[in-house]
Design an enzyme around this catalytic site. Structure first.
Site, short mmCIF file in Angstrom:
data_model
loop_
_atom_site.label_atom_id
_atom_site.label_comp_id
_atom_site.label_asym_id
_atom_site.label_seq_id
_atom_site.Cartn_x
_atom_site.Cartn_y
_atom_site.Cartn_z
N ASP A 82 0.84 -1.20 0.00
CA ASP A 82 0.00 0.00 0.00
C ASP A 82 0.88 1.26 0.00
OD1 ASP A 82 -2.39 1.46 0.22
OD2 ASP A 82 -2.27 1.50 2.42
N HIS A 83 0.63 2.16 -0.94
CA HIS A 83 1.34 3.44 -1.06
C HIS A 83 2.84 3.27 -1.30
CE1 HIS A 83 -2.00 6.13 -0.31
NE2 HIS A 83 -2.40 5.30 0.62
N ASP A 104 2.57 5.18 -5.60
CA ASP A 104 1.84 6.40 -5.27
C ASP A 104 2.58 7.64 -5.77
OD1 ASP A 104 0.43 8.48 -4.24
OD2 ASP A 104 0.52 7.83 -2.14
N HIS A 173 -7.37 9.99 4.50
CA HIS A 173 -6.89 8.93 5.37
C HIS A 173 -7.05 9.34 6.83
CE1 HIS A 173 -4.67 8.12 1.57
NE2 HIS A 173 -4.85 6.85 1.90
N GLY A 174 -7.43 8.40 7.68
CA GLY A 174 -7.54 8.69 9.11
C GLY A 174 -8.96 8.98 9.53
N GLY A 202 -9.12 5.75 2.27
CA GLY A 202 -9.76 6.49 3.35
C GLY A 202 -11.13 5.95 3.71
N GLY A 203 -11.25 4.63 3.75
CA GLY A 203 -12.55 3.99 4.03
C GLY A 203 -13.03 4.14 5.46
N THR A 204 -12.12 4.43 6.39
CA THR A 204 -12.51 4.60 7.80
C THR A 204 -13.55 5.70 7.94
OG1 THR A 204 -10.44 3.80 8.74
CG2 THR A 204 -11.64 5.44 10.05
N ALA A 225 -7.89 1.17 7.08
CA ALA A 225 -6.71 1.00 7.93
C ALA A 225 -6.97 1.51 9.34
CB ALA A 225 -5.51 1.71 7.33
P1 13P Z 1 -8.09 4.86 6.45
O1 13P Z 1 -6.91 4.77 7.34
O2 13P Z 1 -8.76 6.18 6.47
O3 13P Z 1 -9.05 3.73 6.68
O4 13P Z 1 -7.55 4.71 4.95
C1 13P Z 1 -6.93 3.52 4.57
C2 13P Z 1 -6.25 3.63 3.26
O5 13P Z 1 -6.70 4.27 2.35
C3 13P Z 1 -4.99 2.89 3.12
O6 13P Z 1 -4.36 3.17 1.92
#
Ligand code: 13P
Length: 275
Positions: A82-83, A104, A173-174, A202-204, A225
Site C-alpha cells: 500500500d502506497h 503512489d 486517510h484517518g 480512506g474507508g474509515t 486501515a
Molecule cells: P483509512 O486509514 O482512512 O481507513 O484509509 C486507509 C487507506 O486508504 C490505506 O491506503
C-alpha cells in the site's frame, strides 16, 4: 490456493457492482483477524501492508504468514503493498512475495505521475503482479484534497495500463473530524469514462450508504486501515483495564482483540458485497 492478484478478483467485482475490502494489517493478530473474517464470510479479501513496514523485515514476515494462510483456504487472497514510494520498493515487495503493488505518484504532476506509473506497471506486469496507482490526491492528516477528474482518469488509465485506479472523491486517510461527503456524481462520471476497477482510499468512517453508492459507480476496492488498527490498540487497552495486574500470556491476551477485528472486518466485507 496461492495468493492471487487484483486481476483475479477486482474486474469481476466491478462488473457485479461489488467491492473487495482491503485491510491494512501490521502484525500477526490483525492479519489473523482479517483472514478469519474472509473465511467466515467466504469472501475474497485484500491484505495490504503500508510502505513503512517495508523499511525493516516486517513486510517480509507478514508476507510469509499471509502466503501460508492463503495456502490453507480456497478463498482468493491478495497480498498488496500500500502506497509504494519507489520502483526499488516495488521490486522488493515483488521479490518477497507480494502479488500486488501500489505506486503512489499522487503528489506529482499528472505527467510525472504517468511516467512513474508506466515504468512501475512495466515491472509489475513482467513479473505477473497487479498494480494500483492514484490520481488526484487523497490526503493524510491535514493535507489538502485534490479531487480526480474523468479526463485525468482516461488519460492516466490509457497511458499507464494500470490495473486499478485510486480516485479522490472527498475521502481522506484517518479519522474524519466531520462526516465525509463523497462526490458521487464525480465518481459516476469517472466510472463511466474508464472501465478498470476504481479504488477508494480512506474507508474509515465513511457511512455505509455512501460506500454503497461509490460501489455502484465502479469502486471495487475499499481501503480500511485506521479504524481496524485503532480497534486493535483500544482492544488491548480494554483488556488491560479488565485484567488489571493479573498476568495473562500474550497470545491469550490478544485473542479477544483478534475476535473484535474479525467481527469488524466481517461487517465491512458485508457492506462491500452489498449483502
Ligand atoms: P483509512 O486509514 O482512512 O481507513 O484509509 C486507509 C487507506 O486508504 C490505506 O491506503
Amino acid at each position: 490456493m496461492p495468493l492471487v492478484t487484483l486481476n483475479e478478483i477486482l474486474p469481476k467485482a466491478r462488473q457485479n457492482k461489488r467491492a473487495v475490502a482491503a485491510f491494512n494489517v501490521a502484525n500477526l493478530e490483525t492479519l489473523l483477524g482479517v483472514f478469519k473474517a474472509a473465511e467466515q464470510e467466504s469472501s475474497p479479501v485484500i491484505i495490504q501492508v503500508y510502505q513503512r513496514l517495508f523499511k525493516d523485515e516486517r513486510a517480509e514476515l507478514i508476507a510469509a504468514m499471509a502466503a501460508r494462510l492463503a495456502g490453507k483456504t480456497d478463498i482468493p487472497i491478495v497480498l498488496h503493498l500500500d502506497h509504494g514510494t519507489s520502483i526499488e520498493q516495488l521490486k522488493r515487495a515483488i521479490e518477497i512475495g507480494y502479488t500486488s503493488v501500489m505506486i503512489d505518484g499522487s503528489q506529482l504532476s499528472l505527467n510525472e505521475n504517468i511516467d512513474l506509473t508506466a515504468g512501475a506497471v512495466d515491472i509489475a506486469h513482467r513479473t505477473g503482479v497487479s498494480i494500483e496507482a492514484e490520481i488526484g490526491h487523497v490526503p493524510f492528516g491535514d493535507g489538502k484534497v485534490e479531487l480526480s477528474t474523468p479526463e485525468e482518469a482516461v488519460k492516466f488509465a490509457g497511458q499507464t495500463g494500470v490495473d486499478a485506479l485510486a480516485i479522490s472523491i472527498g475521502t481522506a486517510h484517518g479519522f474524519y473530524k466531520e462526516e465525509p461527503y463523497l462526490d458521487i456524481e464525480r465518481a459516476m462520471e469517472i466510472g463511466k469514462s474508464v472501465s478498470i476497477p476504481l479504488v477508494l482510499h480512506g474507508g474509515t468512517g465513511v457511512p455505509e450508504e455512501q460506500l454503497k453508492k461509490a460501489i455502484e459507480c465502479g469502486v471495487a476496492k475499499i481501503n480500511i486501515a485506521t479504524e481496524l488498527q485503532n480497534l486493535f490498540i483500544r482492544g488491548i487497552a480494554s483488556e488491560l483495564e479488565k485484567n488489571g495486574e493479573k498476568f495473562i500470556p500474550v497470545d491469550l491476551y490478544f485473542r479477544p482483540v483478534e475476535e473484535k477485528i474479525t467481527e469488524y472486518a466481517r461487517a465491512k466485507i458485508r457492506v462491500c458485497g452489498i449483502k
